[in-house]
Design a protein around this motif. Structure first.
Motif, PDB file in Angstrom:
ATOM      1  N   HIS A  49       9.350 -16.341 -11.294  1.00  0.00           N
ATOM      2  CA  HIS A  49       7.916 -16.141 -11.033  1.00  0.00           C
ATOM      3  C   HIS A  49       7.753 -14.965 -10.075  1.00  0.00           C
ATOM      4  CE1 HIS A  49       9.422 -18.448  -7.630  1.00  0.00           C
ATOM      5  NE2 HIS A  49       8.426 -17.929  -6.934  1.00  0.00           N
ATOM      6  N   ASP A  51       5.436 -14.009  -6.547  1.00  0.00           N
ATOM      7  CA  ASP A  51       4.692 -14.802  -5.554  1.00  0.00           C
ATOM      8  C   ASP A  51       3.214 -14.447  -5.456  1.00  0.00           C
ATOM      9  OD1 ASP A  51       6.838 -16.376  -4.938  1.00  0.00           O
ATOM     10  OD2 ASP A  51       7.422 -15.257  -3.154  1.00  0.00           O
ATOM     11  N   HIS A 120      11.535 -13.578  -9.213  1.00  0.00           N
ATOM     12  CA  HIS A 120      12.672 -14.344  -8.674  1.00  0.00           C
ATOM     13  C   HIS A 120      12.515 -15.821  -8.990  1.00  0.00           C
ATOM     14  CE1 HIS A 120       9.451 -14.543  -5.720  1.00  0.00           C
ATOM     15  NE2 HIS A 120       9.946 -15.735  -5.398  1.00  0.00           N
TER      16      HIS A 120
HETATM   17 FE   LIG Z   1       8.763 -17.358  -4.902  1.00  0.00          FE
END
Ligand SMILES: [Fe+2]
Ligand SMILES: O=C(O)CCC(=O)C(=O)O
Length: 181
Positions: A49, A51, A120
């Motif tokens: 994903h 952030d 990540h």
């Molecule tokens: Fe994350």
């Protein structure tokens, strides 16, 4: 609080970003993914994903739909080592295949800018409990973590007027919310 402030200062100096505020801090414990087996080596405890935007299958990342767009930097501090699996990975944004793997060792800090340049995730935890302090930092003052300001005052003086005022405001809000249920 001290640890997350140290991480914030590290990020602020490393990227030359000033001021930088804590926006959200949380403690995450992850336990083994149920039904794991060796024929599925690329299971995730936390899928790939980004952030601060919503990552779609085609690799585009949308800064809408409730994405935390004010999160400018992310940092994760690992708090233990007695577990298996759970590697932190950076990945290719389209294929989602890991490109860099980081062993989460007690005391290690991973910090990165929170945008689509850094997709990540976390590979499956296979044994034990993986504990980490996840922190997000923002340049936007109004997105700063209010609980931290309150905690700061509280740690200095738990009877401080501001704390009592804030607690009674929260209690009143809870009471009001209870009446609505
Ligand atoms: Fe994350
Ligand atoms: O626990 C980790 O290593 C990463 C967690 C993460 O990426 C997140 O919470 O957004």
């Amino acid at each position: 609080m001290e640890v997350s402030d140290a991480a914030r200062l590290y990020v602020s100096r490393r990227w030359g970003v000033e001021p930088l505020y804590s926006s959200f801090t949380h403690l995450v414990s992850r336990t083994p993914v149920p039904g794991l087996n060796s024929s599925r080596p690329l299971e995730f405890s936390h899928p790939i994903h980004v952030d601060n935007c919503r990552l779609f299958n085609n690799g585009t990342c949308w800064p809408g739909g409730g994405a935390f767009i004010h999160r400018h930097f992310s940092a994760i501090l690992y708090l233990n080592s007695d577990f298996d699996g759970g590697e932190f990975v950076f990945a290719d944004i389209v294929s989602r295949k890991p490109t860099v793997r980081v062993q989460p060792r007690c005391g290690r800090l991973v910090a990165f800018s929170a945008g689509p340049e850094n997709p990540h995730g976390v590979l499956a935890v296979r044994r034990g409990t993986r504990r980490a302090l996840a922190m997000w930092f923002t340049r936007t003052g109004r997105q700063r973590e209010e609980e931290r300001l309150l905690a700061d005052i509280y740690l200095r003086d738990s009877s401080a007027l501001e704390v009592r005022r804030m607690v009674s405001l929260l209690e009143r809000n809870f009471e009001r919310a209870d009446k609505l249920v």
